[in-house]
Design a protein around this motif. Structure first.
Motif, short mmCIF file in Angstrom:
data_model
loop_
_atom_site.label_atom_id
_atom_site.label_comp_id
_atom_site.label_asym_id
_atom_site.label_seq_id
_atom_site.Cartn_x
_atom_site.Cartn_y
_atom_site.Cartn_z
N LEU A 102 0.83 -1.19 0.00
CA LEU A 102 0.00 0.00 0.00
C LEU A 102 0.87 1.25 0.00
O LEU A 102 1.99 1.23 0.54
N LYS A 103 0.32 2.32 -0.56
CA LYS A 103 1.02 3.60 -0.59
C LYS A 103 0.18 4.67 0.08
O LYS A 103 -1.03 4.54 0.23
N ASP A 104 0.84 5.74 0.45
CA ASP A 104 0.18 6.87 1.09
C ASP A 104 -0.89 7.44 0.15
O ASP A 104 -0.64 7.65 -1.04
N GLY A 105 -2.09 7.67 0.70
CA GLY A 105 -3.16 8.29 -0.06
C GLY A 105 -4.11 7.33 -0.72
O GLY A 105 -5.14 7.76 -1.27
N GLU A 106 -3.84 6.04 -0.72
CA GLU A 106 -4.75 5.08 -1.35
C GLU A 106 -5.96 4.84 -0.46
O GLU A 106 -5.89 4.97 0.76
N ARG A 107 -7.06 4.46 -1.12
CA ARG A 107 -8.32 4.24 -0.41
C ARG A 107 -8.54 2.73 -0.23
O ARG A 107 -8.54 1.98 -1.19
N VAL A 108 -8.73 2.34 1.04
CA VAL A 108 -8.89 0.94 1.40
C VAL A 108 -10.31 0.73 1.91
O VAL A 108 -10.81 1.51 2.74
N VAL A 109 -10.96 -0.32 1.43
CA VAL A 109 -12.32 -0.64 1.86
C VAL A 109 -12.25 -1.25 3.27
O VAL A 109 -11.52 -2.21 3.50
N VAL A 110 -13.03 -0.69 4.20
CA VAL A 110 -13.04 -1.20 5.56
C VAL A 110 -14.37 -1.84 5.93
O VAL A 110 -14.45 -2.60 6.90
N ASP A 111 -15.43 -1.56 5.17
CA ASP A 111 -16.74 -2.18 5.40
C ASP A 111 -17.46 -2.32 4.06
O ASP A 111 -17.31 -1.47 3.17
N GLY A 112 -18.26 -3.39 3.95
CA GLY A 112 -19.05 -3.60 2.75
C GLY A 112 -18.35 -4.37 1.65
O GLY A 112 -18.79 -4.34 0.49
N PHE A 113 -17.27 -5.09 1.96
CA PHE A 113 -16.51 -5.76 0.91
C PHE A 113 -16.98 -7.18 0.60
O PHE A 113 -16.42 -7.84 -0.26
N MET A 114 -18.02 -7.67 1.30
CA MET A 114 -18.42 -9.05 1.09
C MET A 114 -19.00 -9.29 -0.31
O MET A 114 -18.94 -10.40 -0.83
N ARG A 115 -19.57 -8.25 -0.96
CA ARG A 115 -20.16 -8.40 -2.29
C ARG A 115 -19.21 -7.94 -3.39
O ARG A 115 -19.59 -7.92 -4.57
N LEU A 116 -18.02 -7.58 -3.04
CA LEU A 116 -17.10 -7.02 -4.03
C LEU A 116 -16.48 -8.11 -4.90
O LEU A 116 -16.31 -9.26 -4.49
N GLY A 117 -16.13 -7.71 -6.10
CA GLY A 117 -15.36 -8.52 -7.02
C GLY A 117 -14.44 -7.59 -7.79
O GLY A 117 -14.63 -6.37 -7.82
N PRO A 118 -13.43 -8.13 -8.44
CA PRO A 118 -12.52 -7.27 -9.21
C PRO A 118 -13.27 -6.45 -10.25
O PRO A 118 -14.09 -6.98 -11.02
N GLY A 119 -13.04 -5.16 -10.26
CA GLY A 119 -13.69 -4.27 -11.22
C GLY A 119 -15.07 -3.81 -10.84
O GLY A 119 -15.71 -3.08 -11.60
N ALA A 120 -15.57 -4.23 -9.67
CA ALA A 120 -16.91 -3.83 -9.26
C ALA A 120 -16.98 -2.32 -9.05
O ALA A 120 -16.05 -1.72 -8.50
N VAL A 121 -18.10 -1.73 -9.48
CA VAL A 121 -18.32 -0.29 -9.29
C VAL A 121 -18.84 -0.08 -7.87
O VAL A 121 -19.76 -0.77 -7.43
#
Length: 534
Positions: free
Chosen positions: A352-371
């Motif tokens: 990880l790098k400074d300034g990147e956004r990391v998902v902390v909640d709601g990731f159970m329905r995620l997939g690569p490329g999900a909007v």
């Protein structure tokens, strides 16, 4: 007419079917609606300097342990103090029979008086002889004799006075007092017994304030920290001024904090460890000598570090990863390397790098490329330097023991039971196992606490040795899991070495099957088996 109708029917039917087909083909399929954005909470990670706490197993020691001994031979008349009570400087502990020493003092004073009388006579005689010699009424030899007698009498007085002083000292020694304030021990000689040089030790008094705490740093750990300092990934405290926090066996922190006051000049040849000593204020005497405690050393920091909530870190057969959100609002998996735990957050050492956004909640329905529809949430505050909770016995492993199949969160509500929870569940059935969280080789606070009893047993019975068997759960690559099981056993071994357990009493033994059972939480462990020496 009937034949004509029969012959024309197939042609009419074919034309109708063709027309219907053309009409159907001319209709356009309805367009699919665009994918609905998934609501997630994100944190913007920031590189920052974070406090680091290193944890060791230590043992308390009195800062001044005084042997109370009889300085003269005689009969012990009685014990005056209450065994185990706190005593003050000058407080009487024992009384010996004083009569023989009183008699000796009287005899010495009588001899002193006798010699003083002889000195007075010699001086008077010398005073008479001097003028007679001056008038030549007596020979010079008479003056020399008188002078010698006076000097001999003076010397005899000095000798007799010394005997009086010696007798007075011996008489004072029959009253045995404590030279320091501290906790008294039990009486080793009973009332009425004869005390001599062979059994002169009567008891101990241990000074409790301040209390010393001895702990050891293994050679591997020392070299690892030196390498981190040299690389700039770890910063030492200014002037090497480190704060020491003491955690008791029940998990509570001792209210007073101390400082490291001593570091040995060399490694122990027996244990391969480096002795450190801290002193902690103990005004109420709550800490007692000989207690096994956990020592947390505060003062180190890690610069340019990124931390994320533990619930954001997930596991896959390839190791830890997080979900990130790019500038277009799309989610992607990001493999990361993790380090120490800090409260409810995880130090990320790579990925990880400074300034990147990391998902902390709601990731159970995620997939690569999900909007996604990202809602930014503030970062959780780090623990204060004085109370940071960081496990540092060894580095984490990235693959073995991870959950197989679909990725699952490593912590939070959906996480598997932690090592502490597994230890609580299994405590009644197995009191000699140390449990680990998924993918980890570091001992947590519960693991350190469980080793305290093992260290105490090994020190109490020198004939015992300890066997360490490392296990993993059934997920992950078996080659990497074998390395993970070994690293867990080595982590426990390092903790025992740091507690001054000799290396020849520690045996690392790989089990026939490194999978520790059906329950993943209970499978990730190191069995600690005490056995008699071979």
């Amino acid at each position: 007419m009937g034949l004509h109708l029969v012959g024309t029917w197939p042609r009419a039917c074919s034309a109708a079917l063709a027309l219907a087909f053309l009409v159907a083909c001319s209709k356009k399929e309805p367009e699919k609606p665009p994918p609905q954005a998934i609501d997630v909470s994100v944190q913007v990670v920031k590189a920052q300097t974070v406090p680091v706490t290193f944890e060791f197993v230590g043992q308390t020691e009195s800062s001044q342990r005084v042997e109370i001994r009889a300085r003269v031979s005689g009969f012990l008349e009685r014990r005056v103090y209450t065994e185990g009570a706190f005593v003050q400087p000058g407080q009487v502990l024992f009384l010996m029979d004083a009569k023989p020493f009183e008699a000796s003092l009287k005899a010495a004073r009588g001899e002193l008086a006798q010699q003083q009388a002889r000195l007075n006579t010699a001086r008077a005689n010398l005073a008479r002889v001097k003028p007679l010699v001056t008038d030549n009424a007596l020979a010079a030899k008479d003056l020399d004799d008188a002078t010698g007698q006076e000097q001999a009498a003076a010397a005899a007085v000095e000798s007799a006075a010394a005997k009086v002083t010696d007798a007075q000292l011996n008489l004072s020694y029959v009253t045995i007092t404590s030279p320091v304030a501290g906790q008294s021990s039990f009486a080793k000689v009973q009332d009425g017994a004869y005390v001599s040089s062979a059994n002169s030790l009567l008891t101990y008094v241990a000074k409790l304030d301040p209390m010393r705490v001895n702990f050891s740093l293994s050679e591997n750990e020392s070299l690892r920290r030196q390498d981190e300092v040299a690389k700039g990934t770890l910063i030492k405290a200014p002037h090497d001024d480190y704060t020491v926090e003491i955690v008791l066996a029940d998990g509570t922190s001792f209210p007073a904090q101390g400082r490291i006051t001593f570091a040995d000049a060399s490694y122990s040849q027996e244990t391969g460890t480096f002795l450190l000593r801290a002193e902690v204020p103990n005004p109420k005497g709550d800490l007692k000598p000989g207690q096994f405690v956990r020592v947390k050393v505060h003062g180190f920091t890690r610069p340019n570090s990124i931390v994320v909530p533990q619930r954001a870190v997930q596991q896959s057969p390839r190791g830890e990863f997080v979900w990130t959100v790019d500038g277009e609002g799309k989610a992607s998996q990001r493999p990361i390397q993790v380090g120490d735990w800090m409260g409810d957050q995880w130090l990320v050492t790579g990925g990880l790098k400074d300034g990147e956004r990391v998902v902390v909640d709601g990731f159970m329905r995620l997939g690569p490329g999900a909007v996604v529809r990202a809602k930014e949430v503030p970062a959780t505050s780090l623990p204060a330097s004085g109370i940071a909770q960081v496990t540092t016995a060894a580095s984490s492993a990235s693959a073995g023991g991870a959950g197989a199949g679909a990725a699952q969160p490593s912590s939070g509500k959906a996480a598997a039971p932690s090592a502490a929870a597994a230890a609580a569940v299994a405590a009644a059935a197995d009191k000699d196992a140390v449990y680990f969280d998924r993918g980890r080789t570091s001992l947590d606070a519960t693991g350190h606490a469980r080793l305290i009893a093992v260290v105490a047993a090994l020190k109490a019975k020198p004939e015992l040795r300890v066997e360490l068997h490392g296990y993993v759960d059934s997920s992950g690559d078996m080659t990497r899991n074998a390395a993970l099981a070994k690293q867990r056993a080595e982590s426990v071994r390092d903790a025992l070495l740091a507690a001054d357990v000799p290396p020849d009493r520690i045996v690392l033994k790989a089990p026939a099957n490194i999978v520790g059972g059906a329950s993943p939480a209970l499978a990730r462990r190191v069995d600690v088996v005490l056995a008699g020496a071979r």
